[in-house]
Design a protein around this motif. Sequence first.
Motif, PDB file in Angstrom:
ATOM      1  N   ARG A 176       0.763  -1.089  -0.088  1.00 39.52           N
ATOM      2  CA  ARG A 176       0.033  -0.002   0.188  1.00 39.52           C
ATOM      3  C   ARG A 176       0.811   1.130  -0.027  1.00 39.52           C
ATOM      4  O   ARG A 176       0.431   2.216  -0.745  1.00 39.52           O
ATOM      5  N   LEU A 177       2.108   0.958   0.865  1.00 37.94           N
ATOM      6  CA  LEU A 177       2.945   2.444   0.823  1.00 37.94           C
ATOM      7  C   LEU A 177       3.536   2.446  -0.848  1.00 37.94           C
ATOM      8  O   LEU A 177       3.465   3.809  -1.214  1.00 37.94           O
ATOM      9  N   PHE A 178       3.956   1.391  -1.307  1.00 32.52           N
ATOM     10  CA  PHE A 178       4.237   1.673  -2.907  1.00 32.52           C
ATOM     11  C   PHE A 178       3.452   2.033  -3.754  1.00 32.52           C
ATOM     12  O   PHE A 178       3.705   2.983  -4.448  1.00 32.52           O
ATOM     13  N   ILE A 179       2.094   1.592  -3.694  1.00 36.92           N
ATOM     14  CA  ILE A 179       1.107   2.090  -4.665  1.00 36.92           C
ATOM     15  C   ILE A 179       0.720   3.543  -4.279  1.00 36.92           C
ATOM     16  O   ILE A 179       0.387   4.417  -5.245  1.00 36.92           O
ATOM     17  N   GLY A 180       0.684   3.979  -2.971  1.00 29.63           N
ATOM     18  CA  GLY A 180       0.389   5.153  -2.746  1.00 29.63           C
ATOM     19  C   GLY A 180       1.438   6.206  -2.962  1.00 29.63           C
ATOM     20  O   GLY A 180       1.031   7.202  -3.466  1.00 29.63           O
ATOM     21  N   LEU A 181       2.635   5.765  -2.894  1.00 26.42           N
ATOM     22  CA  LEU A 181       3.669   6.758  -3.279  1.00 26.42           C
ATOM     23  C   LEU A 181       3.757   6.915  -4.860  1.00 26.42           C
ATOM     24  O   LEU A 181       4.067   8.003  -5.559  1.00 26.42           O
ATOM     25  N   LEU A 182       3.604   5.673  -5.574  1.00 32.91           N
ATOM     26  CA  LEU A 182       3.608   5.925  -6.908  1.00 32.91           C
ATOM     27  C   LEU A 182       2.371   6.643  -7.571  1.00 32.91           C
ATOM     28  O   LEU A 182       2.403   7.524  -8.339  1.00 32.91           O
ATOM     29  N   SER A 183       1.206   6.537  -6.920  1.00 28.23           N
ATOM     30  CA  SER A 183      -0.144   7.397  -7.333  1.00 28.23           C
ATOM     31  C   SER A 183       0.148   8.565  -7.071  1.00 28.23           C
ATOM     32  O   SER A 183      -0.375   9.389  -7.521  1.00 28.23           O
ATOM     33  N   SER A 184       0.936   9.164  -5.998  1.00 25.92           N
ATOM     34  CA  SER A 184       1.007  10.365  -5.659  1.00 25.92           C
ATOM     35  C   SER A 184       1.908  11.042  -6.714  1.00 25.92           C
ATOM     36  O   SER A 184       1.773  12.177  -6.886  1.00 25.92           O
ATOM     37  N   ALA A 185       3.135  10.405  -7.295  1.00 24.32           N
ATOM     38  CA  ALA A 185       3.940  10.893  -8.307  1.00 24.32           C
ATOM     39  C   ALA A 185       2.713  11.123  -9.450  1.00 24.32           C
ATOM     40  O   ALA A 185       2.883  12.231 -10.064  1.00 24.32           O
ATOM     41  N   TYR A 186       2.219  10.293  -9.886  1.00 17.84           N
ATOM     42  CA  TYR A 186       1.208  10.651 -11.159  1.00 17.84           C
ATOM     43  C   TYR A 186       0.176  11.852 -10.861  1.00 17.84           C
ATOM     44  O   TYR A 186      -0.089  12.493 -11.709  1.00 17.84           O
ATOM     45  N   ILE A 187      -0.292  11.814  -9.525  1.00 20.09           N
ATOM     46  CA  ILE A 187      -0.991  13.102  -9.074  1.00 20.09           C
ATOM     47  C   ILE A 187      -0.390  14.226  -9.346  1.00 20.09           C
ATOM     48  O   ILE A 187      -0.989  15.265  -9.980  1.00 20.09           O
ATOM     49  N   HIS A 188       1.055  14.411  -8.978  1.00 21.32           N
ATOM     50  CA  HIS A 188       1.617  15.583  -9.328  1.00 21.32           C
ATOM     51  C   HIS A 188       2.020  15.843 -10.660  1.00 21.32           C
ATOM     52  O   HIS A 188       1.781  17.121 -11.274  1.00 21.32           O
ATOM     53  N   LEU A 189       2.123  14.773 -11.385  1.00 20.70           N
ATOM     54  CA  LEU A 189       2.407  14.881 -12.746  1.00 20.70           C
ATOM     55  C   LEU A 189       1.189  15.364 -13.582  1.00 20.70           C
ATOM     56  O   LEU A 189       1.476  16.183 -14.417  1.00 20.70           O
ATOM     57  N   ALA A 190      -0.116  14.880 -13.171  1.00 21.31           N
ATOM     58  CA  ALA A 190      -1.197  15.250 -13.717  1.00 21.31           C
ATOM     59  C   ALA A 190      -1.688  16.700 -13.627  1.00 21.31           C
ATOM     60  O   ALA A 190      -1.780  17.338 -14.200  1.00 21.31           O
ATOM     61  N   TYR A 191      -0.994  17.015 -12.145  1.00 26.98           N
ATOM     62  CA  TYR A 191      -1.418  18.456 -11.568  1.00 26.98           C
ATOM     63  C   TYR A 191      -0.553  19.315 -12.460  1.00 26.98           C
ATOM     64  O   TYR A 191      -1.030  20.485 -12.925  1.00 26.98           O
TER      65      TYR A 191
END
Length: 90
Positions: free
Chosen positions: A49-64
């Motif tokens: 869950r930590l890995f999935i959360g960190l990876l998706s947070s990176a995608y949130i930043h890129l999309a933003y």
Amino acid sequence: MNWMAWTIPTAGFFSTIIAILTAMTIWELKSPSVERKGFLPITTSRGDRLFIGLLSSAYIHLAYLAITDATLWIATIISVIWMVIVMRWG
């Protein structure tokens, strides 16, 4: 290290990631995690869950960054909320 553009935010980011990984390692040694099924479509452990959360947070930043020129603090707040959701109910 002159080739690297270390700024306070960059150092803070990497320091935070190191602190999270250290805390998760200590937590795992003290209390081994049990895989469980939450809203994610797979059975996950805390580390997953930590890995999935960190990876998706990176995608949130890129999309933003792709969508707006506004300050990244908004994306960071969204990412922190997302990480809490994934770690708790993922």
